[in-house]
Design a protein around this motif. Structure first.
Motif, PDB file in Angstrom:
ATOM      1  N   GLU A 185     -22.610  39.743   2.942  1.00  0.00           N
ATOM      2  CA  GLU A 185     -24.094  38.778   1.855  1.00  0.00           C
ATOM      3  C   GLU A 185     -24.934  37.880   2.593  1.00  0.00           C
ATOM      4  O   GLU A 185     -23.719  36.357   2.836  1.00  0.00           O
ATOM      5  CB  GLU A 185     -22.897  38.564   0.513  1.00  0.00           C
ATOM      6  N   GLY A 186     -25.661  37.830   2.263  1.00  0.00           N
ATOM      7  CA  GLY A 186     -26.942  36.626   3.262  1.00  0.00           C
ATOM      8  C   GLY A 186     -25.938  36.979   5.053  1.00  0.00           C
ATOM      9  O   GLY A 186     -26.538  37.598   5.615  1.00  0.00           O
ATOM     10  N   LYS A 187     -25.486  35.724   5.542  1.00  0.00           N
ATOM     11  CA  LYS A 187     -24.943  35.658   6.671  1.00  0.00           C
ATOM     12  C   LYS A 187     -23.126  35.244   6.644  1.00  0.00           C
ATOM     13  O   LYS A 187     -22.507  35.138   8.141  1.00  0.00           O
ATOM     14  CB  LYS A 187     -25.072  33.882   7.691  1.00  0.00           C
ATOM     15  N   THR A 188     -22.831  36.004   5.773  1.00  0.00           N
ATOM     16  CA  THR A 188     -21.642  36.244   5.530  1.00  0.00           C
ATOM     17  C   THR A 188     -20.965  36.986   5.076  1.00  0.00           C
ATOM     18  O   THR A 188     -21.300  38.318   4.977  1.00  0.00           O
ATOM     19  CB  THR A 188     -20.796  35.007   4.739  1.00  0.00           C
ATOM     20  N   THR A 189     -19.615  37.383   6.510  1.00  0.00           N
ATOM     21  CA  THR A 189     -19.448  38.940   6.397  1.00  0.00           C
ATOM     22  C   THR A 189     -17.375  38.738   6.040  1.00  0.00           C
ATOM     23  O   THR A 189     -17.354  38.115   6.743  1.00  0.00           O
ATOM     24  CB  THR A 189     -19.369  40.187   7.612  1.00  0.00           C
ATOM     25  N   ARG A 190     -17.559  39.273   5.143  1.00  0.00           N
ATOM     26  CA  ARG A 190     -16.244  38.789   4.602  1.00  0.00           C
ATOM     27  C   ARG A 190     -15.080  40.353   5.110  1.00  0.00           C
ATOM     28  O   ARG A 190     -15.347  41.809   5.306  1.00  0.00           O
ATOM     29  CB  ARG A 190     -15.601  39.155   3.405  1.00  0.00           C
ATOM     30  N   LEU A 191     -14.122  40.470   5.568  1.00  0.00           N
ATOM     31  CA  LEU A 191     -13.367  41.394   6.114  1.00  0.00           C
ATOM     32  C   LEU A 191     -11.874  40.848   6.148  1.00  0.00           C
ATOM     33  O   LEU A 191     -11.522  39.574   6.279  1.00  0.00           O
ATOM     34  CB  LEU A 191     -13.387  41.566   7.523  1.00  0.00           C
ATOM     35  N   PRO A 192     -10.738  42.279   5.787  1.00  0.00           N
ATOM     36  CA  PRO A 192      -9.279  42.287   6.560  1.00  0.00           C
ATOM     37  C   PRO A 192      -8.784  42.330   6.986  1.00  0.00           C
ATOM     38  O   PRO A 192      -9.743  42.223   8.394  1.00  0.00           O
ATOM     39  CB  PRO A 192      -9.217  43.028   4.674  1.00  0.00           C
ATOM     40  N   ARG A 193      -7.512  42.223   7.212  1.00  0.00           N
ATOM     41  CA  ARG A 193      -6.897  41.480   8.497  1.00  0.00           C
ATOM     42  C   ARG A 193      -6.359  43.597   8.764  1.00  0.00           C
ATOM     43  O   ARG A 193      -5.847  43.163   9.660  1.00  0.00           O
ATOM     44  CB  ARG A 193      -6.013  40.747   8.281  1.00  0.00           C
ATOM     45  N   THR A 194      -6.428  44.081   8.359  1.00  0.00           N
ATOM     46  CA  THR A 194      -6.032  45.568   8.368  1.00  0.00           C
ATOM     47  C   THR A 194      -6.152  45.638   9.560  1.00  0.00           C
ATOM     48  O   THR A 194      -7.731  45.774  10.043  1.00  0.00           O
ATOM     49  CB  THR A 194      -7.515  46.507   7.394  1.00  0.00           C
ATOM     50  N   ARG A 195      -5.767  45.834  10.314  1.00  0.00           N
ATOM     51  CA  ARG A 195      -6.168  46.837  12.170  1.00  0.00           C
ATOM     52  C   ARG A 195      -6.221  48.200  12.190  1.00  0.00           C
ATOM     53  O   ARG A 195      -6.311  48.756  11.411  1.00  0.00           O
ATOM     54  CB  ARG A 195      -4.268  46.835  12.859  1.00  0.00           C
ATOM     55  N   LEU A 196      -7.382  48.649  12.658  1.00  0.00           N
ATOM     56  CA  LEU A 196      -7.926  50.077  13.095  1.00  0.00           C
ATOM     57  C   LEU A 196      -8.117  49.678  14.880  1.00  0.00           C
ATOM     58  O   LEU A 196      -8.034  48.709  15.621  1.00  0.00           O
ATOM     59  CB  LEU A 196      -9.701  49.448  13.394  1.00  0.00           C
ATOM     60  N   GLN A 197      -8.085  50.990  14.739  1.00  0.00           N
ATOM     61  CA  GLN A 197      -8.061  50.656  16.766  1.00  0.00           C
ATOM     62  C   GLN A 197      -8.908  52.304  17.633  1.00  0.00           C
ATOM     63  O   GLN A 197      -9.034  53.144  17.473  1.00  0.00           O
ATOM     64  CB  GLN A 197      -6.420  52.189  17.093  1.00  0.00           C
ATOM     65  N   PRO A 198      -9.676  51.601  17.002  1.00  0.00           N
ATOM     66  CA  PRO A 198     -11.533  52.374  17.383  1.00  0.00           C
ATOM     67  C   PRO A 198     -11.278  53.722  18.626  1.00  0.00           C
ATOM     68  O   PRO A 198     -11.189  52.975  20.068  1.00  0.00           O
ATOM     69  CB  PRO A 198     -12.992  51.118  17.244  1.00  0.00           C
ATOM     70  N   ILE A 199     -12.293  53.937  18.204  1.00  0.00           N
ATOM     71  CA  ILE A 199     -12.379  55.055  19.127  1.00  0.00           C
ATOM     72  C   ILE A 199     -13.841  55.957  19.541  1.00  0.00           C
ATOM     73  O   ILE A 199     -14.207  55.893  18.144  1.00  0.00           O
ATOM     74  CB  ILE A 199     -11.426  56.248  18.554  1.00  0.00           C
ATOM     75  N   ALA A 200     -14.247  55.782  20.609  1.00  0.00           N
ATOM     76  CA  ALA A 200     -15.992  55.926  20.655  1.00  0.00           C
ATOM     77  C   ALA A 200     -15.698  58.039  20.219  1.00  0.00           C
ATOM     78  O   ALA A 200     -14.837  58.687  21.038  1.00  0.00           O
ATOM     79  CB  ALA A 200     -16.376  56.297  22.535  1.00  0.00           C
ATOM     80  N   ALA A 201     -17.172  58.328  20.136  1.00  0.00           N
ATOM     81  CA  ALA A 201     -17.490  59.510  19.606  1.00  0.00           C
ATOM     82  C   ALA A 201     -16.866  60.532  20.779  1.00  0.00           C
ATOM     83  O   ALA A 201     -16.689  61.565  20.513  1.00  0.00           O
ATOM     84  CB  ALA A 201     -18.196  59.177  19.113  1.00  0.00           C
ATOM     85  N   VAL A 202     -17.613  59.405  21.882  1.00  0.00           N
ATOM     86  CA  VAL A 202     -17.450  60.691  23.060  1.00  0.00           C
ATOM     87  C   VAL A 202     -16.530  61.179  24.016  1.00  0.00           C
ATOM     88  O   VAL A 202     -15.761  61.996  24.017  1.00  0.00           O
ATOM     89  CB  VAL A 202     -18.041  59.932  24.522  1.00  0.00           C
ATOM     90  N   ASP A 203     -15.555  60.585  23.340  1.00  0.00           N
ATOM     91  CA  ASP A 203     -13.977  60.754  22.921  1.00  0.00           C
ATOM     92  C   ASP A 203     -13.039  61.646  21.999  1.00  0.00           C
ATOM     93  O   ASP A 203     -12.083  62.456  22.372  1.00  0.00           O
ATOM     94  CB  ASP A 203     -12.434  59.632  23.376  1.00  0.00           C
ATOM     95  N   VAL A 204     -13.686  61.695  21.092  1.00  0.00           N
ATOM     96  CA  VAL A 204     -13.515  62.867  19.262  1.00  0.00           C
ATOM     97  C   VAL A 204     -13.444  63.962  19.872  1.00  0.00           C
ATOM     98  O   VAL A 204     -13.070  64.774  19.827  1.00  0.00           O
ATOM     99  CB  VAL A 204     -13.742  61.914  18.131  1.00  0.00           C
ATOM    100  N   ALA A 205     -15.174  63.800  20.969  1.00  0.00           N
ATOM    101  CA  ALA A 205     -15.907  65.202  20.578  1.00  0.00           C
ATOM    102  C   ALA A 205     -15.041  65.443  21.856  1.00  0.00           C
ATOM    103  O   ALA A 205     -14.896  67.026  22.242  1.00  0.00           O
ATOM    104  CB  ALA A 205     -17.119  64.978  21.126  1.00  0.00           C
TER     105      ALA A 205
END
Length: 243
Positions: free
Chosen positions: A145-165
């Motif tokens: 909202e506006g210039k602020t992004t609110r985010l939890p501390r939930t851990r993600l382990q992102p993967i590139a689409a090329v690696d998924v494919a």
């Protein structure tokens, strides 16, 4: 090997088709744009006829309580046509930890899709991936909202689409797993930290506020969306992908 890739013109599907073709397979992409409608059933039988393997990469257009209906209807139509055509292997793409987040409609819908495949009477493989690097911007936008992004501390382990494919293509060309293969990127981050890294790399002036009640992933228990012990770890680091 002739492989029908349903949803074969999208982010993952187009790369799966290309990889399979480079490996010498006859990979044929199908989607609404080619006249295949997995909900209405139009073109589905024709798409799978003659295929030894069917890869289903179609996705619900919404993440809400309408998503289970999409996956039930699409899988029922696709499995019925695949049985009739004598397909020997069906592959789907799902989400790491989907079965551990019943609070989220979309995750429940993906578990339903998995269960329908398991009960479908055809040898199968399920590839579960962590959150795509390509979707991190969208995740941040949900709670901005506006210039602020609110985010939890939930851990993600992102993967590139090329690696998924690459993983989906490998599984499609191999023997049915009759089970699940998890695949994840090499690095895990709390989502609030991931947001700060992403915005800093873009030179964005937004600030991130840690808020463990913010957004869809606030409902996820920490660690659920990261790689389980036996997961395949993909090579692309998020920092390299950003740069």
């Amino acid at each position: 090997m002739r492989i029908a890739v349903i949803g074969g013109t999208g982010l993952i599907g187009s790369q799966v088709v290309e990889r399979l073709k480079r490996a010498g397979h006859e990979a044929v992409p199908h989607s609404l744009s080619t006249g295949v409608d997995v909900i209405e059933g139009a073109g589905v039988a024709e798409a799978v006829t003659g295929a030894e393997v069917v890869v289903n990469l179609t996705n619900s257009p919404t993440f809400d309580d309408a998503s289970p209906g999409f996956f039930r209807t699409s899988m029922d139509n696709l499995l019925a046509a695949s049985r009739e055509a004598g397909v020997g292997h069906v592959v789907i793409l799902s989400i790491v930890g989907a079965d551990q987040v019943p609070e989220l409609d979309y995750f429940r819908a993906k578990v339903l899709q998995e269960d329908l495949l398991k009960a479908g009477g055809i040898p199968y493989s399920i590839v579960r991936a962590t959150q795509f690097m390509e979707f991190i911007d969208a995740i941040l936008s949900w709670t901005t909202e506006g210039k602020t992004t609110r985010l939890p501390r939930t851990r993600l382990q992102p993967i590139a689409a090329v690696d998924v494919a690459a993983t989906v293509a490998d599984v499609a060309a191999g023997k049915p797993l009759d089970g699940v293969l998890d695949v994840a990127g090499p690095d895990a981050y709390p989502l609030d930290e991931l947001g700060r890294i992403t915005l800093a790399a873009k030179g964005d002036g937004h600030g991130v506020v840690t808020d463990d009640t913010a957004g869809m992933f606030a409902a996820v228990h920490d660690g659920v969306l990261t790689a389980p012990e036996d997961a395949r770890i993909a090579p692309t680091h998020y920092s390299d992908w950003l740069s």
